[in-house]
Structure formats: structure tokens, C-alpha cells
Design an enzyme around this catalytic site. Structure first.
Site, PDB file in Angstrom:
ATOM      1  N   GLY A  94       0.674  -0.753   0.429  1.00 37.17           N
ATOM      2  CA  GLY A  94      -0.595  -0.101   0.345  1.00 37.17           C
ATOM      3  C   GLY A  94       0.983   1.497   0.016  1.00 37.17           C
ATOM      4  O   GLY A  94       2.197   1.081  -0.012  1.00 37.17           O
ATOM      5  N   ARG A  95       0.377   2.151   0.561  1.00 36.35           N
ATOM      6  CA  ARG A  95       1.100   3.644   0.736  1.00 36.35           C
ATOM      7  C   ARG A  95       2.918   3.262   1.013  1.00 36.35           C
ATOM      8  O   ARG A  95       3.703   4.198   0.566  1.00 36.35           O
ATOM      9  CB  ARG A  95       0.062   5.018   0.856  1.00 36.35           C
ATOM     10  CG  ARG A  95      -1.185   4.916   0.796  1.00 36.35           C
ATOM     11  CD  ARG A  95      -1.897   5.873   1.932  1.00 36.35           C
ATOM     12  NE  ARG A  95      -2.990   6.051   1.538  1.00 36.35           N
ATOM     13  CZ  ARG A  95      -4.524   5.106   1.631  1.00 36.35           C
ATOM     14  NH1 ARG A  95      -3.747   4.182   2.259  1.00 36.35           N
ATOM     15  NH2 ARG A  95      -5.805   4.782   1.366  1.00 36.35           N
ATOM     16  N   ILE A  96       1.970   2.752   2.362  1.00 36.69           N
ATOM     17  CA  ILE A  96       3.690   3.100   3.187  1.00 36.69           C
ATOM     18  C   ILE A  96       5.129   1.467   2.492  1.00 36.69           C
ATOM     19  O   ILE A  96       5.860   2.384   2.820  1.00 36.69           O
ATOM     20  CB  ILE A  96       3.771   2.239   4.789  1.00 36.69           C
ATOM     21  CG1 ILE A  96       2.203   3.183   5.572  1.00 36.69           C
ATOM     22  CG2 ILE A  96       4.723   2.467   5.105  1.00 36.69           C
ATOM     23  CD1 ILE A  96       1.696   2.589   6.579  1.00 36.69           C
ATOM     24  N   ARG A 126      -1.241  -9.201  -2.526  1.00 36.50           N
ATOM     25  CA  ARG A 126      -2.793  -9.837  -3.525  1.00 36.50           C
ATOM     26  C   ARG A 126      -3.000  -9.139  -5.148  1.00 36.50           C
ATOM     27  O   ARG A 126      -2.885  -9.566  -5.769  1.00 36.50           O
ATOM     28  CB  ARG A 126      -4.172  -9.423  -3.019  1.00 36.50           C
ATOM     29  CG  ARG A 126      -4.437 -10.346  -1.140  1.00 36.50           C
ATOM     30  CD  ARG A 126      -5.723 -10.404  -1.225  1.00 36.50           C
ATOM     31  NE  ARG A 126      -5.492  -8.718  -0.545  1.00 36.50           N
ATOM     32  CZ  ARG A 126      -6.608  -8.528  -0.400  1.00 36.50           C
ATOM     33  NH1 ARG A 126      -7.777  -9.476  -0.125  1.00 36.50           N
ATOM     34  NH2 ARG A 126      -6.783  -7.479   0.117  1.00 36.50           N
ATOM     35  N   ILE A 171       6.194  -3.949  10.769  1.00 31.79           N
ATOM     36  CA  ILE A 171       6.118  -2.317  11.534  1.00 31.79           C
ATOM     37  C   ILE A 171       3.894  -2.460  10.914  1.00 31.79           C
ATOM     38  O   ILE A 171       3.920  -1.497  11.456  1.00 31.79           O
ATOM     39  CB  ILE A 171       6.536  -1.119  10.676  1.00 31.79           C
ATOM     40  CG1 ILE A 171       6.207  -0.878   9.312  1.00 31.79           C
ATOM     41  CG2 ILE A 171       7.330  -1.804  11.745  1.00 31.79           C
ATOM     42  CD1 ILE A 171       6.871   0.272   8.742  1.00 31.79           C
ATOM     43  N   ALA A 172       3.552  -3.755  10.814  1.00 34.83           N
ATOM     44  CA  ALA A 172       2.128  -3.799  10.644  1.00 34.83           C
ATOM     45  C   ALA A 172       1.285  -3.931  11.540  1.00 34.83           C
ATOM     46  O   ALA A 172       1.140  -2.750  12.205  1.00 34.83           O
ATOM     47  CB  ALA A 172       2.317  -4.577   9.418  1.00 34.83           C
ATOM     48  N   ARG A 173       1.543  -5.070  12.057  1.00 37.65           N
ATOM     49  CA  ARG A 173       0.258  -5.694  13.517  1.00 37.65           C
ATOM     50  C   ARG A 173       0.920  -6.375  13.307  1.00 37.65           C
ATOM     51  O   ARG A 173       1.653  -7.767  12.878  1.00 37.65           O
ATOM     52  CB  ARG A 173      -1.138  -5.346  12.422  1.00 37.65           C
ATOM     53  CG  ARG A 173      -1.690  -4.167  12.653  1.00 37.65           C
ATOM     54  CD  ARG A 173      -2.320  -3.439  14.063  1.00 37.65           C
ATOM     55  NE  ARG A 173      -2.233  -2.518  13.493  1.00 37.65           N
ATOM     56  CZ  ARG A 173      -2.104  -1.737  13.207  1.00 37.65           C
ATOM     57  NH1 ARG A 173      -0.812  -1.292  13.766  1.00 37.65           N
ATOM     58  NH2 ARG A 173      -2.865   0.046  13.454  1.00 37.65           N
ATOM     59  N   GLU A 221       0.135  -7.593  22.457  1.00 37.96           N
ATOM     60  CA  GLU A 221       1.075  -5.864  23.237  1.00 37.96           C
ATOM     61  C   GLU A 221      -0.146  -5.250  23.425  1.00 37.96           C
ATOM     62  O   GLU A 221      -1.221  -4.666  23.352  1.00 37.96           O
ATOM     63  CB  GLU A 221       1.289  -5.371  21.915  1.00 37.96           C
ATOM     64  CG  GLU A 221       0.406  -4.475  20.919  1.00 37.96           C
ATOM     65  CD  GLU A 221       1.043  -3.912  19.368  1.00 37.96           C
ATOM     66  OE1 GLU A 221       2.027  -4.441  18.738  1.00 37.96           O
ATOM     67  OE2 GLU A 221       0.645  -2.711  19.286  1.00 37.96           O
ATOM     68  N   HIS A 265       5.471  -0.295  19.114  1.00 38.62           N
ATOM     69  CA  HIS A 265       4.597   0.663  18.191  1.00 38.62           C
ATOM     70  C   HIS A 265       4.755   2.273  18.211  1.00 38.62           C
ATOM     71  O   HIS A 265       3.037   2.577  18.644  1.00 38.62           O
ATOM     72  CB  HIS A 265       3.007   0.209  18.931  1.00 38.62           C
ATOM     73  CG  HIS A 265       1.987   0.252  17.447  1.00 38.62           C
ATOM     74  ND1 HIS A 265       1.204  -0.882  17.984  1.00 38.62           N
ATOM     75  CD2 HIS A 265       1.715   0.744  16.664  1.00 38.62           C
ATOM     76  CE1 HIS A 265       0.569  -0.980  16.474  1.00 38.62           C
ATOM     77  NE2 HIS A 265       1.245   0.447  16.230  1.00 38.62           N
ATOM     78  N   ILE A 266       5.539   2.172  18.024  1.00 40.94           N
ATOM     79  CA  ILE A 266       6.027   4.037  16.898  1.00 40.94           C
ATOM     80  C   ILE A 266       6.574   4.282  16.045  1.00 40.94           C
ATOM     81  O   ILE A 266       6.732   5.226  15.573  1.00 40.94           O
ATOM     82  CB  ILE A 266       6.920   4.615  18.275  1.00 40.94           C
ATOM     83  CG1 ILE A 266       8.569   3.589  18.059  1.00 40.94           C
ATOM     84  CG2 ILE A 266       7.034   4.968  20.001  1.00 40.94           C
ATOM     85  CD1 ILE A 266       9.898   4.294  18.494  1.00 40.94           C
TER      86      ILE A 266
HETATM   87  C1  DGY Z   1      -1.314   3.196  12.630  1.00 40.99           C
HETATM   88  O1  DGY Z   1      -2.388   4.381  11.864  1.00 40.99           O
HETATM   89  O2  DGY Z   1      -2.458   2.259  12.305  1.00 40.99           O
HETATM   90  C2  DGY Z   1      -0.338   2.497  13.670  1.00 40.99           C
HETATM   91  O3  DGY Z   1      -0.616   1.504  13.621  1.00 40.99           O
HETATM   92  C3  DGY Z   1      -0.457   3.246  14.657  1.00 40.99           C
HETATM   93  O4  DGY Z   1      -1.394   2.641  15.322  1.00 40.99           O
END
Ligand code: DGY
Length: 336
Positions: free
Chosen positions: A159-161, A182, A241-243, A272, A290-291
Site C-alpha cells: 500500500g502507501r507505506i 494480493r 511495522i504492520a501489526r 501488545e 509500536h512507534i
Molecule cells: C496506525 O496508524 O495504524 C499505527 O500503527 C498506529 O496505531
């Protein structure tokens, strides 16, 4: 002249004072500047009588919460990820759900890239060594890591990130960038970010540095587990850095301990803010709480966008408009 009562909203977590000030110009605001983390039941209770809610990624809003609050019209999440929302339940209840895309893309990509570099170059491990007072001499192989420039960057989720990370790798560090998603990007987008689509097995096998930026969904649960880690190079790094939940953290900790991959950088964790204790006992992992989106400017922009979504839907009496960044536009009939 009598004016209609202002809508009431809940701001479920602490937020920038100027954002509360802005919201107070439009609404009766119940704030939570003490920053208590509400249970789902407490959140549902505090939402009684509220037309809107300002939430963060840890606040679960599902059918139960929505059914207990038939007056609720919008829940604005201060996060781009929205796995804390049950969107079909929002649609069934006729409630707007919004998130904060775009405003955090570049800061989050900066962080993802930094975490990947810190992981490849063993920055946390070497800093801990230094702080423990163990640095007594130079050594030819001391904390020798792996190069980022010129290596192969693998991105899962585009996606964008993901695209912003690809641009950094391709244009800034001369990396070969491969991705799996996908849906494949249009050819001109692939060319502009310098990335090539590959299947997931190829991604795992080719990446020197694998970065995860895909949304968490039930289908993506543990999409990086022991079998996937086994397909990676023993010299590779993995950055999430996703989830939490996308990676099987227990399997990852074991693979790190056995050096089946070189290192990992983790900003998100299963369950978390608790984390698997096994991750704390392996040296070759960089851990952050998660920063990824946490710069002052970006967090302000996220909060402002969440506030603007509430104002757009509830703020102008009789003009109840569409939110700026809806998650469920066209999927339901909004509550009156
Ligand atoms: C988001 O914006 O989804 C970041 O993970 C902060 O929760």
C-alpha cells in the site's frame, strides 16, 4: 435564539490539548486526559449518549459496543490500521468508521527503513553491549552485520507505506526491490517506486531484508510463521511495522535463537503491549513499542484528521456530511 444542543462525543484516550480545544468548539467532550485504557465494557459504558467517538488502535469497537449505543453515528480512529473495528458490524449498525491514511505514510516509512537498518547493522545489540561496559577492544568482526545498500529489499504488502519504503530503498540505497501483494501495482507505479512483483515464495527466498507492511486480517494471521521463516536466507533480516499477529512471535523467537535468520526488528507484537518473553531473551532482535508513526508532526496530523472526521459528520447541524476518510462509504445507510 435557541440553539440545538451540541452533540456529545467521547475522546477515548489522551490527546493533544489543542485537538481537545478544537473538538470543544463543536461538541460536548468527555475526555480521558488521564489516559486510562478502557476495557471494551467500559468503553461501551462511556459511549452512552455520545454521537461520536475518537478512538485509537487499541479500542475495540464491535457489534456489542455499537448495539449498546444506538445514538452513535461515527467512530473516528486515530490510526491508519483499523483491525480494532468490526466494519461489517459498523455497516449493520449504520455507523461511520474512519481512519487516518496518508498523513502518516512518510513518517512510518522512515521508521520502517530505520528499523530495518538498525536490525541489519545490529545497532541495539551493540548499544546494549556498550552500555554493559563490555567494550574493551576493537575486533575485526565485532557486530559485523549485513549491508543495506545494494541488497535485495523484500516488501510484503504494497500500500502507501510499502511504496514509500520501496522508494527509499530503490532511489536512496540502490536496492533491488521485490514485493508481494494480493493485487499487483500498475506498471507505471512499479516503475516509479522501482519495485517488481514476485510470488510470496520468491519474495521469501530472495529478500536480504524483508519488511512487513500489510494490514492485519484473519487471513493474514501468522502469515509469517515457522514454514515461511524456513524459506528465508539464514543471513536475512525481518522487520515488522504492520501489526502483531501477522508474525508468529514464538516461532520467530525460536528461529532467531537458532540463527535460522540473522535478526529481526519488531515494532508490533502479538498481544501488545505484552510481548512474548522469548523475544526478550534473544539478542538479535531490535524491539520498539509500536512507534512507527510517532513523530510529533505526524501524530498531530493524525489527531487533527480524526477530529476533522468527527466535525464533518456531526459538526454542522443539519448538514451532516461525509467524513473525509471513511472506511465504509457506500456500504450502509447512516443512522439519522
Ligand atoms: C496506525 O496508524 O495504524 C499505527 O500503527 C498506529 O496505531
Amino acid at each position: 435564539m435557541s440553539s440545538s444542543p451540541r452533540p456529545a462525543i467521547l475522546v477515548a484516550r489522551a490527546v493533544f490539548p489543542e485537538i481537545l480545544e478544537l473538538l470543544r468548539q463543536h461538541f460536548e467532550v468527555e475526555d480521558n486526559q488521564a489516559d486510562t485504557v478502557f476495557s471494551k465494557q467500559e468503553l461501551a459504558r462511556r459511549l452512552q449518549g455520545k454521537a461520536g467517538a475518537f478512538t485509537t488502535g487499541g479500542d475495540r469497537v464491535d457489534a456489542e459496543v455499537l448495539a449498546a449505543n444506538p445514538q452513535l453515528r461515527i467512530v473516528a480512529n486515530m490510526a491508519v490500521g483499523y483491525n480494532n473495528f468490526d466494519i461489517p458490524a459498523f455497516n449493520a449498525a449504520g455507523v461511520w468508521a474512519t481512519n487516518t491514511p496518508d498523513v502518516l505514510t512518510e513518517s512510518t516509512a522512515d521508521f520502517g527503513f530505520a528499523l530495518m537498518m538498525a536490525t541489519a547493522r545490529r545497532m541495539a545489540e551493540s548499544e546494549h553491549f556498550l552500555r554493559r561496559g563490555e567494550w574493551t577492544k576493537w575486533a575485526y568482526d565485532m557486530f559485523a552485520g549485513s549491508d543495506v545498500h545494494g541488497s535485495t529489499l523484500g516488501i510484503l504488502g504494497m500500500g502507501r507505506i510499502g511504496q514509500a519504503i520501496a522508494r527509499r530503498g530503490h532511489h536512496g540505497f540502490g536496492m533491488k526491490v521485490v514485493y508481494h501483494n494480493r493485487s499487483r501495482l500498475p506498471a507505471e507505479t512499479e516503475a516509479s517506486v522501482g519495485a517488481t512483483w514476485v510470488d510470496k515464495a520468491t519474495l521469501l527466498a530472495q529478500a536480504d531484508h524483508l519488511v512487513l507492511v500489510l494490514p492485519y486480517t484473519p487471513e493474514n494471521h501468522h502469515c509469517i510463521a515457522a514454514a515461511e521463516i524456513a524459506q528465508m536466507k539464514p543471513t536475512a533480516t525481518l522487520t515488522n511495522i504492520a501489526r502483531g499477529g501477522i508474525v508468529d512471535d514464538a516461532a520467530l523467537a525460536e528461529a532467531l535463537r537458532e540463527r535460522r535468520i540473522a535478526a529481526a526488528g519488531l515494532d508490533v507484537f502479538e498481544g501488545e503491549p505484552a510481548l512474548n518473553p522469548a523475544l526478550l531473551s534473544v539478542p538479535n532482535v531490535v524491539l520498539t513499542p509500536h512507534i512507527a508513526s510517532a513523530t510529533v508532526a505526524t501524530r498531530r496530523a493524525m489527531a487533527r484528521l480524526a477530529a476533522d472526521n468527527l466535525i464533518a459528520v456531526l459538526g454542522a447541524p443539519g448538514q451532516g456530511g461525509q467524513p473525509l476518510t471513511p472506511l465504509n462509504a457506500g456500504q450502509f445507510t447512516p443512522r439519522a
